[in-house]
Design a protein around this motif. Structure first.
Motif, PDB file in Angstrom:
ATOM      1  N   UNK A 367     -12.904 -18.915 -27.304  1.00 60.80           N
ATOM      2  CA  UNK A 367     -12.149 -17.677 -27.239  1.00 60.80           C
ATOM      3  C   UNK A 367     -12.532 -16.952 -25.957  1.00 60.80           C
ATOM      4  N   UNK A 368     -11.685 -16.061 -25.521  1.00 58.72           N
ATOM      5  CA  UNK A 368     -11.930 -15.338 -24.272  1.00 58.72           C
ATOM      6  C   UNK A 368     -13.237 -14.553 -24.359  1.00 58.72           C
ATOM      7  N   UNK A 369     -14.185 -14.888 -23.492  1.00 63.77           N
ATOM      8  CA  UNK A 369     -15.463 -14.183 -23.452  1.00 63.77           C
ATOM      9  C   UNK A 369     -16.333 -14.396 -24.668  1.00 63.77           C
ATOM     10  N   UNK A 370     -16.085 -15.451 -25.419  1.00 59.25           N
ATOM     11  CA  UNK A 370     -16.770 -15.656 -26.694  1.00 59.25           C
ATOM     12  C   UNK A 370     -18.289 -15.721 -26.554  1.00 59.25           C
ATOM     13  N   UNK A 371     -18.781 -16.238 -25.443  1.00 54.43           N
ATOM     14  CA  UNK A 371     -20.218 -16.487 -25.316  1.00 54.43           C
ATOM     15  C   UNK A 371     -20.898 -15.585 -24.294  1.00 54.43           C
ATOM     16  N   UNK A 372     -20.193 -14.556 -23.821  1.00 51.94           N
ATOM     17  CA  UNK A 372     -20.756 -13.698 -22.770  1.00 51.94           C
ATOM     18  C   UNK A 372     -22.100 -13.113 -23.175  1.00 51.94           C
ATOM     19  N   UNK A 373     -22.139 -12.471 -24.324  1.00 51.68           N
ATOM     20  CA  UNK A 373     -23.378 -11.817 -24.763  1.00 51.68           C
ATOM     21  C   UNK A 373     -24.505 -12.829 -24.946  1.00 51.68           C
ATOM     22  N   UNK A 374     -24.206 -13.964 -25.570  1.00 48.10           N
ATOM     23  CA  UNK A 374     -25.240 -14.956 -25.849  1.00 48.10           C
ATOM     24  C   UNK A 374     -25.824 -15.516 -24.557  1.00 48.10           C
ATOM     25  N   UNK A 375     -24.979 -15.753 -23.568  1.00 47.66           N
ATOM     26  CA  UNK A 375     -25.465 -16.286 -22.292  1.00 47.66           C
ATOM     27  C   UNK A 375     -26.348 -15.264 -21.592  1.00 47.66           C
ATOM     28  N   UNK A 376     -25.929 -14.016 -21.610  1.00 51.24           N
ATOM     29  CA  UNK A 376     -26.723 -12.965 -20.964  1.00 51.24           C
ATOM     30  C   UNK A 376     -28.070 -12.785 -21.665  1.00 51.24           C
ATOM     31  N   UNK A 377     -28.085 -12.869 -22.984  1.00 50.23           N
ATOM     32  CA  UNK A 377     -29.350 -12.776 -23.727  1.00 50.23           C
ATOM     33  C   UNK A 377     -30.258 -13.941 -23.333  1.00 50.23           C
ATOM     34  N   UNK A 378     -29.698 -15.112 -23.229  1.00 48.53           N
ATOM     35  CA  UNK A 378     -30.469 -16.291 -22.822  1.00 48.53           C
ATOM     36  C   UNK A 378     -31.048 -16.105 -21.429  1.00 48.53           C
ATOM     37  N   UNK A 379     -30.307 -15.372 -20.572  1.00 47.09           N
ATOM     38  CA  UNK A 379     -30.779 -15.123 -19.212  1.00 47.09           C
ATOM     39  C   UNK A 379     -31.848 -14.039 -19.156  1.00 47.09           C
ATOM     40  N   UNK A 380     -32.068 -13.338 -20.273  1.00 46.60           N
ATOM     41  CA  UNK A 380     -33.118 -12.331 -20.323  1.00 46.60           C
ATOM     42  C   UNK A 380     -32.640 -10.899 -20.377  1.00 46.60           C
ATOM     43  N   UNK A 381     -31.339 -10.660 -20.440  1.00 42.13           N
ATOM     44  CA  UNK A 381     -30.812  -9.303 -20.535  1.00 42.13           C
ATOM     45  C   UNK A 381     -30.846  -8.836 -21.984  1.00 42.13           C
ATOM     46  N   UNK A 382     -31.157  -7.558 -22.162  1.00 46.44           N
ATOM     47  CA  UNK A 382     -31.230  -7.030 -23.527  1.00 46.44           C
ATOM     48  C   UNK A 382     -29.907  -6.367 -23.901  1.00 46.44           C
ATOM     49  N   UNK A 383     -29.714  -6.044 -25.198  1.00 48.63           N
ATOM     50  CA  UNK A 383     -28.445  -5.466 -25.655  1.00 48.63           C
ATOM     51  C   UNK A 383     -28.057  -4.176 -24.949  1.00 48.63           C
ATOM     52  N   UNK A 384     -29.042  -3.361 -24.565  1.00 51.88           N
ATOM     53  CA  UNK A 384     -28.735  -2.102 -23.874  1.00 51.88           C
ATOM     54  C   UNK A 384     -28.126  -2.397 -22.497  1.00 51.88           C
ATOM     55  N   UNK A 385     -28.723  -3.340 -21.770  1.00 49.13           N
ATOM     56  CA  UNK A 385     -28.189  -3.715 -20.457  1.00 49.13           C
ATOM     57  C   UNK A 385     -26.784  -4.307 -20.589  1.00 49.13           C
ATOM     58  N   UNK A 386     -26.598  -5.138 -21.603  1.00 47.92           N
ATOM     59  CA  UNK A 386     -25.296  -5.775 -21.801  1.00 47.92           C
ATOM     60  C   UNK A 386     -24.229  -4.732 -22.095  1.00 47.92           C
TER      61      UNK A 386
END
Length: 395
Positions: A367-386
């Motif tokens: 789906x469009x953007x389905x994994x954006x959050x998960x990839x960013x978390x894997x890269x070390x970004x936290x929910x506030x940054x996302x």
């Protein structure tokens, strides 16, 4: 069993067909593919329909399984930083922006290899990174026209016709796969990455094979021949009593058997038809004789007779008939996948059958953007940054 490309990470910033088709093949072979999409609109093919299934276009679905979708604004500084981080942890970038676009953004091959010296970048364009047309946009239809393909496609004496599928895109996707796999082998041997310059125009010209070679030998521009062959006779469609059948007689020995099957064995003994060179010269005499014979039976009757005699032949199926063919099912070329919104997602399977490292269908077309959050978390970004990224239209 693991896929042949397990452990290879691909960052795919291509859209439409050639690039996505290439990355899907590599994904089928086990590579991890992160599909980077525009943060507001996504891959154009998401809107190319109907038909749609639960908002997903059939066009998009055909070339995007085994991928994760991440949205990213590559024009923003933060988006560029995230992209560079992804590239530093990846192996391959596939991109099909117009020539020079990524360079203007500071994301060209020379820029990115500073972050990852072993990076392989496949750059797909309409006309290549060099030459007088390098800055022109290239679409499959335009390439079919300019490459000469349309000039040889269609009925004799009729108008030029494009191929019924985006063949220049598909061939380019396949050539890009070849280039990437070659570059991976070179990198494994030398430790060096490289850029691969692939153009739709080059790939389509290459695919003209014997037709282009004929012209280079005799200097005569080939004519449209409809369903006939420029070098082989008989090699065309024939009308039976209830429909059309393709007969492809590839050599003189096959022609002898073919003549016997249709009840005219003497044809193979006549000097004007005995050898292919003569059949080609005298086809205006031969073809009507063959047509009269083939009209006497149905296409199913002829198929049984011709198969038994070892003569290559086949009915002209429509797409529905093709998918009903038991051979398609037996070879896994019609498959089903689980999907979060589509209840019955059926897709064309992979033609690659590897005995030790078979292809796998691990992920539905995302789906469009389905994994954006998960990839960013894997890269070390936290929910506030996302969340800030979303507010600032970075993702």
């Amino acid at each position: 069993m693991s896929g042949a490309l397990e452990g290879v990470r691909i960052i795919d910033v291509s859209r439409v067909l050639a690039g996505p088709f290439c990355s899907m093949i590599l994904g089928d072979l086990g590579a991890e593919v992160i599909k980077i999409e525009h943060h507001q609109s996504g891959d154009e093919t998401r809107g190319w329909g109907p038909p749609f299934a639960q908002g997903e276009s059939a066009y998009y679905l055909c070339a995007n399984r085994n991928k994760q979708s991440m949205t990213l604004n590559l024009k923003s500084e933060q988006g560029k930083e995230i992209f560079r981080e992804l590239v530093s942890s990846g192996d391959i970038v596939i991109q099909n922006f117009k020539t020079g676009t990524l360079e203007k953004m500071g994301l060209g091959y020379e820029d990115l290899k500073e972050f990852n010296p072993q990076l392989i970048m496949a750059s797909i364009t309409g006309f290549g990174l060099t030459g007088p047309y390098k800055d022109l946009p290239g679409y499959d239809y335009i390439i079919q026209a300019m490459s000469g393909l349309m000039s040889i496609t269609g009925e004799k004496g009729g108008e030029p016709v494009k191929v019924g599928v985006a063949i220049a895109d598909i061939l380019t996707g396949l050539y890009t796969c070849i280039g990437i796999l070659s570059a991976l082998h070179h990198r494994n041997e030398s430790g060096q990455g490289q850029e691969i310059d692939i153009s739709l125009m080059d790939c389509q010209v290459s695919s003209l094979v014997n037709v282009a070679s004929n012209y280079l030998f005799n200097g005569l521009p080939p004519e449209r021949m409809g369903n006939q062959h420029s070098n082989i006779v008989p090699y065309q469609t024939f009308r039976t009593s209830d429909g059309e059948l393709v007969v492809a007689v590839g050599n003189d020995e096959q022609f002898s058997r073919f003549a016997a099957v249709i009840g005219s064995p003497e044809l193979a003994e006549q000097q004007r038809f005995k050898h292919n060179e003569k059949r080609l010269l005298n086809k205006e005499e031969l073809i009507p004789i063959l047509e009269d014979s083939l009209k006497r039976k149905t296409k199913k009757e002829w198929k049984v007779l011709l198969d038994d005699a070892g003569i290559p032949n086949g009915p002209i199926n429509d797409i529905a008939e093709m998918f009903e063919d038991p051979q398609i099912s037996a070879r896994g070329m019609l498959m089903a996948m689980d999907h979060p919104t589509i209840a019955d997602l059926r897709m064309v399977g992979s033609p690659l059958n590897l005995s030790k490292t078979p292809v796998t269908m691990r992920k539905h077309p995302p789906l469009y953007g389905e994994h954006t959050d998960a990839i960013l978390v894997e890269m070390g970004y936290d929910p506030v940054q996302i969340e800030k990224f979303k507010q600032n239209k970075i993702i």
